[in-house]
Design a protein around this motif. Structure first.
Motif, short mmCIF file in Angstrom:
data_model
loop_
_atom_site.label_atom_id
_atom_site.label_comp_id
_atom_site.label_asym_id
_atom_site.label_seq_id
_atom_site.Cartn_x
_atom_site.Cartn_y
_atom_site.Cartn_z
N VAL A 53 -9.07 89.38 47.18
CA VAL A 53 -8.98 89.71 48.68
C VAL A 53 -7.73 89.45 49.40
O VAL A 53 -7.06 88.39 48.96
CB VAL A 53 -10.29 89.23 49.57
N PRO A 54 -7.33 89.90 50.52
CA PRO A 54 -6.28 89.50 51.38
C PRO A 54 -6.64 88.29 52.26
O PRO A 54 -7.73 88.04 52.39
CB PRO A 54 -5.94 90.73 52.01
N PHE A 55 -5.48 87.63 52.74
CA PHE A 55 -5.70 86.62 53.65
C PHE A 55 -4.70 86.43 54.58
O PHE A 55 -3.44 86.16 54.06
CB PHE A 55 -6.00 85.21 52.74
N LEU A 56 -4.73 86.76 55.85
CA LEU A 56 -3.81 86.70 56.94
C LEU A 56 -4.20 85.89 57.91
O LEU A 56 -5.49 85.85 58.43
CB LEU A 56 -3.50 88.19 57.26
N ILE A 57 -3.06 85.31 58.67
CA ILE A 57 -3.43 84.37 59.75
C ILE A 57 -2.43 84.82 60.95
O ILE A 57 -0.93 84.55 60.58
CB ILE A 57 -3.52 82.85 59.69
N PHE A 58 -2.64 85.48 61.99
CA PHE A 58 -1.76 85.65 63.29
C PHE A 58 -2.09 84.64 64.25
O PHE A 58 -3.35 84.13 64.68
CB PHE A 58 -2.04 86.95 63.67
N SER A 59 -1.02 84.00 64.97
CA SER A 59 -1.40 83.09 66.04
C SER A 59 -0.02 82.97 66.83
O SER A 59 0.98 83.11 66.70
CB SER A 59 -1.45 81.60 65.49
N THR A 60 -0.57 82.70 68.17
CA THR A 60 0.14 82.62 69.40
C THR A 60 -0.09 81.09 69.98
O THR A 60 0.41 80.74 71.01
CB THR A 60 0.25 83.62 70.12
N ASP A 61 -1.10 80.40 69.23
CA ASP A 61 -1.60 79.22 69.84
C ASP A 61 -0.70 78.02 69.34
O ASP A 61 -0.44 77.81 68.26
CB ASP A 61 -3.02 79.13 69.27
N SER A 62 -0.08 77.52 70.27
CA SER A 62 1.06 76.43 69.96
C SER A 62 0.45 75.23 69.09
O SER A 62 1.13 74.80 68.27
CB SER A 62 1.73 75.80 71.17
#
Length: 408
Positions: free
Chosen positions: A311-320
């Motif tokens: 499976v894939p695994f991605l993280i997106f964040s704009t949390d400092s």
């Protein structure tokens, strides 16, 4: 598009348990023996006593039937997810691709309940999936408003019970049968829900959201508009054409077309033209399991074949806070596991850099990061299932794929 209901309302679709019942038919007697269904969940007590309403948003997206090595972010040149590739190029400080990851199991129910209850080992001999606080409980204890978008409408089930749903603030379910051979009734449900989620993330704060997509649940050819410009990979299957090993090329092309339409389309709606507009937001993305596409003469999932775990695994964040403490993909030489996800979520919800969770480390913990055991449930239930042997890895602990069997 789905509709919003109160979790205590009468419209919650109880008949949606059918899929889970089928998966667990062979284990239900043991559940009665141990009286598992009636076990009460423990109360989660945060380390902090001065809980204030959080300003950040945290989203867990569990996709359906997404095979990680069929995403072109993991197989360059495949061109199935060019938009995701562009996001990774344009926002390298916000989007992180952890590559191919091992799922807990090869079917939806087992992987989903393991993630949502923070299971940290298999088999679950102590039946923690029935008594541990859910991710929703941990979120609420830390002041978050909790949201579930369950587009396949497969809740409540044996592990996520009505009492668990009663503690969720808002639930979205689908008013469509996602198995219908009628593209117009369900083809854009995931995309519509991405619009809803995008709007809430822009306008609200303090949300913990679990979104369970329809994704690429078979048959793949009803997940995108066939006979259109979206038939990029050909020859592909007709809408009602049956799967068989003799149609392997057509099946794979339909799968790739559906990936392009559904996955890229979903992220386009969710992240938009400028993902940085989603302030103080973290999105964690994976799939419940993958698919085997007749590599071993067997198709689809739930049969325990290794390909069904990629499976894939991605993280997106704009949390400092997350960006400051997140362990990046280039710091991790080995393959990650589904069970790295729940401790990562708990660390973020609790703002806890010292969270420890056995063999499966949090990606935002200051604890020594451990190479996770790469095993999965091949048959049976989480609590008494048959566990695979460790998957083959290279000298760095990365999964080895027998690529000669694949037809990208």
């Amino acid at each position: 598009m789905g509709y919003i209901i109160d979790p205590r309302g009468e419209n919650l679709r109880q008949d949606s348990m059918t899929y889970s019942v089928k998966v667990l038919t062979g284990t239900f007697k043991s559940m009665e023996d141990y009286n598992l269904y009636s076990k009460q969940r423990e109360t989660f007590i945060p380390k902090k006593t001065d809980i204030v309403p959080p300003k950040n948003n945290l989203v867990l997206i569990l996709d359906e039937s997404i095979r990680g090595d069929y995403l072109s972010i993991n197989s360059p040149g495949l061109n199935t997810t060019p938009l995701l590739e562009k996001y990774l190029r344009d926002y390298p400080k916000n989007i992180f691709n952890y590559g191919l990851t091992l799922s807990t199991a090869t079917n939806t129910f087992l992987s989903g309940c393991a993630i949502l209850t923070g299971l940290d080992h298999i088999p679950d001999e102590e039946f923690r999936v029935f008594s541990a606080p859910t991710l929703f409980d941990i979120a609420k204890a830390n002041g978050y408003k909790t949201v579930m978008l369950a587009l396949q409408a497969s809740y409540p089930d044996f592990v996520i019970r009505q009492a668990d749903l009663d503690r969720i603030d808002t639930i979205y379910v689908s008013d469509k049968d996602f198995m219908l051979f009628d593209n117009e009734k369900n083809i854009d449900s995931d995309l519509d829900e991405a619009d809803i989620l995008h709007k809430r993330l822009k306008e609200e704060s303090g949300l913990f959201v679990f979104l369970y997509k329809i994704g690429l649940h078979s048959p793949y050819q009803i997940r995108y508009p066939v006979n259109s410009e979206n038939d990029i990979f050909t020859p592909s299957l007709g809408v009602k054409e049956q799967f068989s090993p003799s149609k392997r090329r057509e099946i794979i092309n339909s799968y790739k077309n559906a990936l392009h339409y559904n996955v890229d389309g979903f992220f386009k709606r969710l992240l938009g033209d400028n993902p940085e507009e989603l302030k103080d937001c973290t999105i964690i993305y994976t799939s419940d399991h993958a698919e085997s596409l007749f590599e071993r003469g067997v198709g689809l999932h739930s049969t325990g074949i290794f390909e069904q775990t990629i499976v894939p695994f991605l993280i997106f964040s704009t949390d400092s806070w997350v960006l400051e403490n997140l362990k990046h993909p280039d710091e991790i030489p080995f393959t990650l596991h589904h069970m790295n996800i729940a401790p990562t979520i708990q660390s973020i919800l609790c703002r806890d850099l010292e969270h420890s969770s056995g063999d499966y480390s949090s990606l935002v913990s200051k604890e020594n990061f451990k190479q996770p055991p790469l095993v999965y449930i091949s048959k049976g239930a989480v609590w008494e299932g048959e566990i695979s042997s460790p998957v083959s890895v290279d000298e760095n602990g990365k999964m080895i794929l027998p690529v000669e069997k694949y037809m990208y």
